[in-house]
Design an enzyme around this catalytic site. Structure first.
Site, short mmCIF file in Angstrom:
data_model
loop_
_atom_site.label_atom_id
_atom_site.label_comp_id
_atom_site.label_asym_id
_atom_site.label_seq_id
_atom_site.Cartn_x
_atom_site.Cartn_y
_atom_site.Cartn_z
N LYS A 79 30.46 -90.36 59.99
CA LYS A 79 31.48 -89.94 59.01
C LYS A 79 32.46 -88.98 59.66
O LYS A 79 32.06 -88.12 60.46
CB LYS A 79 30.75 -89.28 57.82
CG LYS A 79 31.62 -88.89 56.65
CD LYS A 79 30.77 -88.31 55.50
CE LYS A 79 31.58 -87.96 54.27
NZ LYS A 79 30.73 -87.44 53.16
N SER A 154 31.23 -89.71 48.58
CA SER A 154 32.36 -89.66 49.48
C SER A 154 32.12 -90.37 50.81
O SER A 154 33.08 -90.67 51.50
CB SER A 154 32.73 -88.20 49.76
OG SER A 154 31.67 -87.55 50.46
N SER A 178 26.83 -87.88 47.81
CA SER A 178 27.71 -88.66 48.68
C SER A 178 27.03 -89.54 49.72
O SER A 178 27.72 -90.30 50.39
CB SER A 178 28.69 -87.73 49.38
OG SER A 178 29.72 -87.40 48.49
#
Ligand code: GLN
Length: 492
Positions: A79, A154, A178
């Site tokens: 990420k 997210s 997330s």
């Protein structure tokens, strides 16, 4: 021999490398081909480091097999909230456009030390605020199961990349859901470790008392192995403890005597009927494996969302003060005064959701409101912690749906932040209590993946993974979305 990116688990990559059936360069190139074939539709990556990845892979191939550590040469993607030395790190925000960290996050360093090949950086909601990845300042990420739907967020890029076969595993972060919510919506396994199990150093901070890095993969065994690689104490993060013992690869297929508590508060009207049906089937499967399931009540979790949307914005308003145009990334041009430079930099650099959170957080912390909002939210947090403690005196693990709904349509919730916030109804209390949570693919509703959430006491990751593995073997849920398949690649 053919390399099919969807059957390439990290364990399979490791085996191919160990027996010499494929080189790291061949595996890495096959995944990069897959990225080229599907990224136009999926959009999981913000950066693909093709040259860097191939160079890393060739360096592994140049070593003699006996010199290599077990995971050396296996590819991964991370990420974009994690700092990567020499590789742009934006956290999904315009304010960090062009920021090239001079150091690696501890978890990234651990991956590199283990010899993993880093394919690139994955899309996310700006500063990890969101549940659909639509708050990214850069691009839309689509759900590989239905390209008109969101991948969750997210860490939407981290989930979508694994679901689409672009990477066998990935890292994300979870502040209120997330990792688990996108794992659920994309039909992959995702785990948020116990707070403190994994270092946050070099993880760009959103809400420091809640943030935790964790793994995504298509199998429970891969999630276990990746957690084992990153679950280390780190002197650079004083809240890190590391995992108390190494994680063993789960293999057992019985749950005889395990007690599971079904969280009663999460079976209300907000849960879609299709999600409820899959959840009930998962309960039956747990019982068939020898587990004992009963309902438990945690009354305070219903206030989790309200407490979270004070505590997380409060912490973010402090953490994001550092983005002032002086130290990192974007700076507004032609400002006359220092104050104007700050104001314009932040006005131009942050998106609407981030601005909303900074305003809520600043308000909740200001004198006069602090007691009414922030202190009250902290008291609620304590009640939630106590409810979980009481429940774990009765049962070993807790279960619930991960998300109240399956993946929703792109644009469906962007106009109404409150509806978006409800996506994390079942995951947020877990972060408030610092507990580990895992989402396991449990089946499909209307052709879309549904995840089961497993929650355990602090540092019970091994027990959770063992239970998830047994259930995974029993359910045999497909992790292969109907994205048209790139032809398998001949190697060896
Ligand atoms: N969706 C939640 C939020 O917007 C949780 C995000 C997260 O876990 N990073 O804050």
């Amino acid at each position: 021999m053919m390399l099919d990116s969807h059957s390439l688990t990290a364990h399979e990559c490791r085996r191919l490398l160990a027996v010499g059936e494929a080189t790291s360069e061949e595996i890495t190139a096959a995944l990069l081909d897959r990225v080229k074939a599907v990224e136009g539709r999926v959009g999981a990556f913000l950066q693909v480091d093709e040259e860097g990845a191939l160079a890393q892979a060739r360096a592994v191939d140049a070593k003699r097999p006996e010199e290599r550590s077990p995971w050396e040469g296996v590819p991964i993607a991370v990420k974009d909230i994690l700092c990567t030395r020499g590789v742009e790190t934006t956290c999904g925000s315009r304010i960090l456009k062009g920021y090239i960290p001079p150091y690696d996050a501890t978890v990234v360093r651990l991956l590199k030390e283990a010899g993993l090949v880093i394919l690139g950086k994955l899309n996310m909601d700006e500063f990890a605020m969101g549940s659909s990845t639509e708050n990214s300042a850069y691009q839309v990420t689509r759900n590989p199961w239905d390209l008109e739907r969101v991948p969750g967020g997210s860490s939407g890029g981290s989930a979508a990349a694994v679901a689409a076969g672009e990477a066998p595993w990935s890292l994300g972060s979870d502040t209120g859901g997330s990792i688990r919510q996108p794992a659920s919506l994309c039909g992959v396994v995702g785990m948020k470790p116990t707070y403190g199990a994994v270092s946050r150093w070099g993880l760009i901070a959103f809400a420091s008392s809640l943030d935790q890095v964790g793994p995504f993969a298509r199998t429970v065994q891969d999630v276990a192995a990746l957690l084992d690689l990153i679950g280390r104490r780190d002197p650079n993060d004083q809240t890190s403890l590391g995992l108390p013992t190494p994680i063993a690869v789960p293999r057992g297929e019985s749950l005889a005597g395990r007690r599971f508590g079904i969280i009663k508060e999460y079976l209300g009207d907000t849960i879609q009927p299709g999600v409820r049906r899959i959840f009930e089937q998962a309960v039956e499967a747990l019982e068939a494996l020898g587990g004992r399931c009963c309902e438990v009540s945690l009354p305070s979790v219903e206030r989790g969302l309200a407490a979270y949307y004070i505590i997380a914005p409060a912490e973010c308003s402090a953490n994001l003060a550092r983005f002032d145009g002086v130290r990192y990334g974007h700076r507004a041009h032609k400002a006359e005064t220092l104050h104007e430079m700050y104001t314009r930099t932040r006005s131009e650099g942050f998106g609407p959701e981030v601005k909303r959170r900074i305003m809520i957080g600043t308000y909740a912390l200001s004198s006069g409101y602090y007691d009414a909002y922030y202190a009250q939210a902290q008291r609620t947090r304590t009640l939630i912690i106590r409810d979980f403690q009481k429940a774990f005196a009765e049962v070993d693990l807790l279960i619930s749906p991960t998300s109240p709904t399956v993946a929703f349509r792109l644009g469906e919730r962007t106009a109404d932040p409150l509806t978006m916030y409800l996506s994390d109804l079942c995951t947020i209390p877990v972060n408030l209590a610092g507990l580990p949570g895992l989402s396991l693919p449990a089946g499909f509703a209307d052709g879309l993946p549904v995840g089961l959430q497993i929650i355990g006491p602090h540092f019970s990751e091994q027990m959770m993974l063992d239970a998830a593995y047994a259930l995974e073997q029993r359910l045999q849920v497909s992790t292969r979305p109907p994205l048209d398949v790139t032809p398998a690649k001949e190697v060896g």
